[in-house]
Motif scaffolding. Structure first.
Motif, PDB file in Angstrom:
ATOM      1  N   SER A  31       0.823  -1.219   0.000  1.00  0.00           N
ATOM      2  CA  SER A  31       0.000   0.000   0.000  1.00  0.00           C
ATOM      3  C   SER A  31       0.850   1.260   0.000  1.00  0.00           C
ATOM      4  CB  SER A  31      -0.943   0.003   1.210  1.00  0.00           C
ATOM      5  OG  SER A  31      -0.216   0.048   2.416  1.00  0.00           O
ATOM      6  N   ALA A  32       2.101   1.151   0.441  1.00  0.00           N
ATOM      7  CA  ALA A  32       2.977   2.314   0.489  1.00  0.00           C
ATOM      8  C   ALA A  32       3.471   2.726  -0.891  1.00  0.00           C
ATOM      9  CB  ALA A  32       4.167   2.034   1.398  1.00  0.00           C
ATOM     10  N   TYR A  33       3.288   1.831  -1.903  1.00  0.00           N
ATOM     11  CA  TYR A  33       3.785   2.114  -3.238  1.00  0.00           C
ATOM     12  C   TYR A  33       2.745   1.868  -4.333  1.00  0.00           C
ATOM     13  CZ  TYR A  33       8.364   2.366  -1.069  1.00  0.00           C
ATOM     14  OH  TYR A  33       9.421   2.722  -0.277  1.00  0.00           O
ATOM     15  N   SER A  34       1.534   1.518  -3.962  1.00  0.00           N
ATOM     16  CA  SER A  34       0.496   1.231  -4.954  1.00  0.00           C
ATOM     17  C   SER A  34       0.243   2.445  -5.838  1.00  0.00           C
ATOM     18  CB  SER A  34      -0.813   0.846  -4.252  1.00  0.00           C
ATOM     19  OG  SER A  34      -1.875   0.803  -5.199  1.00  0.00           O
ATOM     20  N   PRO A  35       0.258   2.289  -7.178  1.00  0.00           N
ATOM     21  CA  PRO A  35       0.015   3.419  -8.084  1.00  0.00           C
ATOM     22  C   PRO A  35      -1.418   3.930  -8.014  1.00  0.00           C
ATOM     23  CG  PRO A  35       0.095   1.362  -9.309  1.00  0.00           C
ATOM     24  CD  PRO A  35       0.526   1.033  -7.909  1.00  0.00           C
ATOM     25  N   TYR A  36      -2.291   3.220  -7.313  1.00  0.00           N
ATOM     26  CA  TYR A  36      -3.668   3.670  -7.152  1.00  0.00           C
ATOM     27  C   TYR A  36      -3.895   4.424  -5.840  1.00  0.00           C
ATOM     28  CZ  TYR A  36      -4.462   0.249 -10.862  1.00  0.00           C
ATOM     29  OH  TYR A  36      -4.403  -0.456 -12.024  1.00  0.00           O
ATOM     30  N   SER A 103      -6.360  11.118 -23.115  1.00  0.00           N
ATOM     31  CA  SER A 103      -5.444  12.220 -22.804  1.00  0.00           C
ATOM     32  C   SER A 103      -5.854  12.953 -21.530  1.00  0.00           C
ATOM     33  CB  SER A 103      -5.386  13.209 -23.975  1.00  0.00           C
ATOM     34  OG  SER A 103      -4.845  12.588 -25.123  1.00  0.00           O
ATOM     35  N   PHE A 104      -7.167  13.097 -21.326  1.00  0.00           N
ATOM     36  CA  PHE A 104      -7.638  13.757 -20.097  1.00  0.00           C
ATOM     37  C   PHE A 104      -7.251  12.947 -18.865  1.00  0.00           C
ATOM     38  CE2 PHE A 104     -10.844  13.857 -16.745  1.00  0.00           C
ATOM     39  CZ  PHE A 104     -10.714  15.180 -16.329  1.00  0.00           C
ATOM     40  N   THR A 105      -7.439  11.631 -18.936  1.00  0.00           N
ATOM     41  CA  THR A 105      -7.087  10.775 -17.809  1.00  0.00           C
ATOM     42  C   THR A 105      -5.598  10.896 -17.478  1.00  0.00           C
ATOM     43  OG1 THR A 105      -8.836   9.198 -18.401  1.00  0.00           O
ATOM     44  CG2 THR A 105      -7.077   8.399 -16.952  1.00  0.00           C
ATOM     45  N   CYS A 106      -4.763  10.864 -18.509  1.00  0.00           N
ATOM     46  CA  CYS A 106      -3.314  10.973 -18.284  1.00  0.00           C
ATOM     47  C   CYS A 106      -2.938  12.349 -17.735  1.00  0.00           C
ATOM     48  CB  CYS A 106      -2.565  10.710 -19.586  1.00  0.00           C
ATOM     49  SG  CYS A 106      -2.643   8.998 -20.137  1.00  0.00           S
ATOM     50  N   PHE A 107      -3.546  13.404 -18.285  1.00  0.00           N
ATOM     51  CA  PHE A 107      -3.281  14.752 -17.790  1.00  0.00           C
ATOM     52  C   PHE A 107      -3.586  14.864 -16.299  1.00  0.00           C
ATOM     53  CE2 PHE A 107      -6.068  18.419 -16.729  1.00  0.00           C
ATOM     54  CZ  PHE A 107      -5.073  19.349 -16.431  1.00  0.00           C
ATOM     55  N   CYS A 112      -1.559  14.568 -10.545  1.00  0.00           N
ATOM     56  CA  CYS A 112      -1.644  14.023  -9.179  1.00  0.00           C
ATOM     57  C   CYS A 112      -0.463  13.106  -8.854  1.00  0.00           C
ATOM     58  CB  CYS A 112      -2.952  13.254  -9.015  1.00  0.00           C
ATOM     59  SG  CYS A 112      -4.440  14.264  -9.182  1.00  0.00           S
ATOM     60  N   ARG A 113       0.270  12.702  -9.893  1.00  0.00           N
ATOM     61  CA  ARG A 113       1.457  11.870  -9.783  1.00  0.00           C
ATOM     62  C   ARG A 113       1.155  10.410  -9.455  1.00  0.00           C
ATOM     63  NH1 ARG A 113       2.617  15.837  -6.352  1.00  0.00           N
ATOM     64  NH2 ARG A 113       3.403  14.484  -4.676  1.00  0.00           N
ATOM     65  N   TYR A 114      -0.069   9.984  -9.661  1.00  0.00           N
ATOM     66  CA  TYR A 114      -0.417   8.572  -9.547  1.00  0.00           C
ATOM     67  C   TYR A 114      -1.772   8.337 -10.194  1.00  0.00           C
ATOM     68  CZ  TYR A 114      -3.547   9.558  -5.523  1.00  0.00           C
ATOM     69  OH  TYR A 114      -4.538  10.029  -4.699  1.00  0.00           O
ATOM     70  N   MET A 115      -2.145   7.071 -10.385  1.00  0.00           N
ATOM     71  CA  MET A 115      -3.405   6.728 -11.036  1.00  0.00           C
ATOM     72  C   MET A 115      -4.545   6.916 -10.038  1.00  0.00           C
ATOM     73  SD  MET A 115      -4.990   5.860 -13.763  1.00  0.00           S
ATOM     74  CE  MET A 115      -3.537   5.678 -14.787  1.00  0.00           C
ATOM     75  N   ILE A 116      -4.888   8.186  -9.819  1.00  0.00           N
ATOM     76  CA  ILE A 116      -5.873   8.547  -8.802  1.00  0.00           C
ATOM     77  C   ILE A 116      -7.265   8.057  -9.155  1.00  0.00           C
ATOM     78  CG2 ILE A 116      -6.377  10.781  -9.849  1.00  0.00           C
ATOM     79  CD1 ILE A 116      -6.591  11.941  -7.014  1.00  0.00           C
ATOM     80  N   LEU A 117      -7.523   7.785 -10.423  1.00  0.00           N
ATOM     81  CA  LEU A 117      -8.853   7.341 -10.848  1.00  0.00           C
ATOM     82  C   LEU A 117      -9.090   5.858 -10.593  1.00  0.00           C
ATOM     83  CD1 LEU A 117      -9.161   9.346 -14.181  1.00  0.00           C
ATOM     84  CD2 LEU A 117     -10.023   9.943 -11.919  1.00  0.00           C
ATOM     85  N   GLN A 196       3.467   5.084 -14.053  1.00  0.00           N
ATOM     86  CA  GLN A 196       2.262   4.587 -13.394  1.00  0.00           C
ATOM     87  C   GLN A 196       1.085   5.564 -13.462  1.00  0.00           C
ATOM     88  OE1 GLN A 196       2.751   1.170 -11.868  1.00  0.00           O
ATOM     89  NE2 GLN A 196       4.352   1.644 -13.356  1.00  0.00           N
ATOM     90  N   CYS A 197       1.104   6.491 -14.429  1.00  0.00           N
ATOM     91  CA  CYS A 197       0.013   7.456 -14.573  1.00  0.00           C
ATOM     92  C   CYS A 197      -0.730   7.293 -15.888  1.00  0.00           C
ATOM     93  CB  CYS A 197       0.552   8.884 -14.459  1.00  0.00           C
ATOM     94  SG  CYS A 197       1.244   9.270 -12.846  1.00  0.00           S
ATOM     95  N   SER A 198      -0.308   6.375 -16.717  1.00  0.00           N
ATOM     96  CA  SER A 198      -1.023   6.010 -17.934  1.00  0.00           C
ATOM     97  C   SER A 198      -1.101   4.490 -17.968  1.00  0.00           C
ATOM     98  CB  SER A 198      -0.299   6.537 -19.175  1.00  0.00           C
ATOM     99  OG  SER A 198       0.994   5.968 -19.282  1.00  0.00           O
ATOM    100  N   CYS A 199      -1.999   3.949 -18.742  1.00  0.00           N
ATOM    101  CA  CYS A 199      -2.236   2.508 -18.723  1.00  0.00           C
ATOM    102  C   CYS A 199      -2.189   1.917 -20.124  1.00  0.00           C
ATOM    103  CB  CYS A 199      -3.586   2.196 -18.085  1.00  0.00           C
ATOM    104  SG  CYS A 199      -3.675   2.619 -16.331  1.00  0.00           S
TER     105      CYS A 199
END
Length: 357
Positions: A31-36, A103-107, A112-117, A196-199
């Protein structure tokens, strides 16, 4: 989940159903490094993340604007509704999907510097990027096939009509769905890549649960090799035919000029596509064929993000090189146009019944 050693950093690698990231030796706390869950600052500086975010913002705004303008212009002006332009608009629709969603998701996530979605956002972004790229590639193959049919006439007097163009556009989406849907239903998977901010599809692991190896082979054979081979074959035949026709002067000078300009446009589109997508495809192939070799996650972010620039260059190419589109867009935006340019556009349209010129 299980661990094995990263050949580059000699650190354990954590395999998880939803992601794949390096975990330092001094902790097993995923959990300390999870991209989510947390910013991925251990993978790069904040300046790098914000630079990627700014780039994706440009792709999102410019791609959305130019592709929307192209679609609206085609709807408004009937003279643009030719069979080749239908395929070009098909490209614009695919690009619009990528720019507004991918592109919006990646932006947002780079900011936020991680896959916040979360995992759902990752799957949506990976799916839209994959389907948009596949529609673009198959559409370019269809354009090359159409050029070959119109100019080389392999079937004699066969006419490539609007109904054929519409059917081909539908085919591009079917082929794209065949590439983009499998990771959603268990054949491979969409996971965060690079910073870890794009998929994208999972190129990195050989996890037998998802049969990643077979999906990668399927993707490159069916979704890249076949359309790319079609493009190369059709344009090689096209260039040979145009060269022979120019020598024999079988057609009028104006017709030859129109056909050359159309061909130049689509060739530039193919080159532009390869410039944007070849780095991503090459990196994925390298990872698959060099399992265990070292690579930097920051480096693999570059081709992933750069590929999304493909949502911008196609419309610019066929607006700048297409007098019809350029004329209609100027009228729609209330910009003045000289009579000479207007008459030239009309003249070329009459000479070459394929739309762009």
């Amino acid at each position: 989940m299980f661990q094995r050693t990263n050949m580059r950093s000699h650190q354990p690698i954590e395999f998880h159903d939803d992601f794949w990231i390096p975990i330092p030796l001094d902790t097993n706390n995923i959990s300390a490094y999870s991209p989510y869950l947390v910013p991925q600052d251990h993978l790069g500086s904040k300046a790098l993340f914000y630079s990627m975010s700014a780039f994706m913002f440009v792709c999102m705004v410019a791609g959305t604007f130019i592709n929307t303008l192209t679609i609206v212009c085609t709807i408004q002006y009937k003279k643009l509704r030719t069979h080749l332009n239908y395929i070009l608009v098909n490209l614009a629709v695919a690009n619009l999907l990528v720019s507004t969603v991918g592109s919006f998701t990646c932006f947002f996530c780079f900011a936020c510097r991680y896959m916040i979605l979360g995992t759902l956002g990752c799957k949506i972004e990976g799916f839209t990027a994959t389907i948009g790229g596949m529609v673009s590639l198959w559409s370019l193959a269809v354009i090359a096939f159409e050029r070959w049919m119109v100019v080389c006439k392999p079937l004699g007097n066969f006419m490539f009509k609007e109904s054929h163009a519409i059917a081909c556009c539908a085919m591009t989406w079917v082929c794209a769905l065949a590439a983009a849907v499998p990771p959603l239903v268990g054949w491979s998977r969409y996971i965060p890549e690079g910073l870890q901010c794009s998929c994208g599809p999972d190129w990195y692991t050989t996890n037998n649960k998802y049969n990643n190896e077979t999906y990668v082979m399927y993707l490159f054979c069916f979704c890249f090799a076949i359309p790319f081979t079609t493009i190369c074959f059709c344009y090689s035949q096209l260039l040979f035919t145009l060269k022979s026709a120019a020598k024999a002067q079988a057609e009028s000078a104006s017709t030859q000029k129109a056909e050359r300009e159309v061909t130049r446009m689509v060739v530039i589109m193919v080159v532009g596509f390869l410039v944007c997508w070849m780095p991503y495809a090459s990196f994925a192939l390298w990872v698959v064929s060099n399992r265990g070799e070292s690579f930097d996650l920051r480096i693999c972010t570059i081709p992933s993000v750069f590929s999304k620039a493909s949502t911008i260059y196609n419309p610019f190419i066929y607006i700048l090189l297409n007098k019809q589109f350029r004329s209609c867009i100027k009228q729609m935006l209330g910009m003045s146009e000289s009579e000479e340019e207007s008459s030239t556009s009309s003249s070329v349209t009459e000479v070459s019944k394929v739309g762009p010129a």
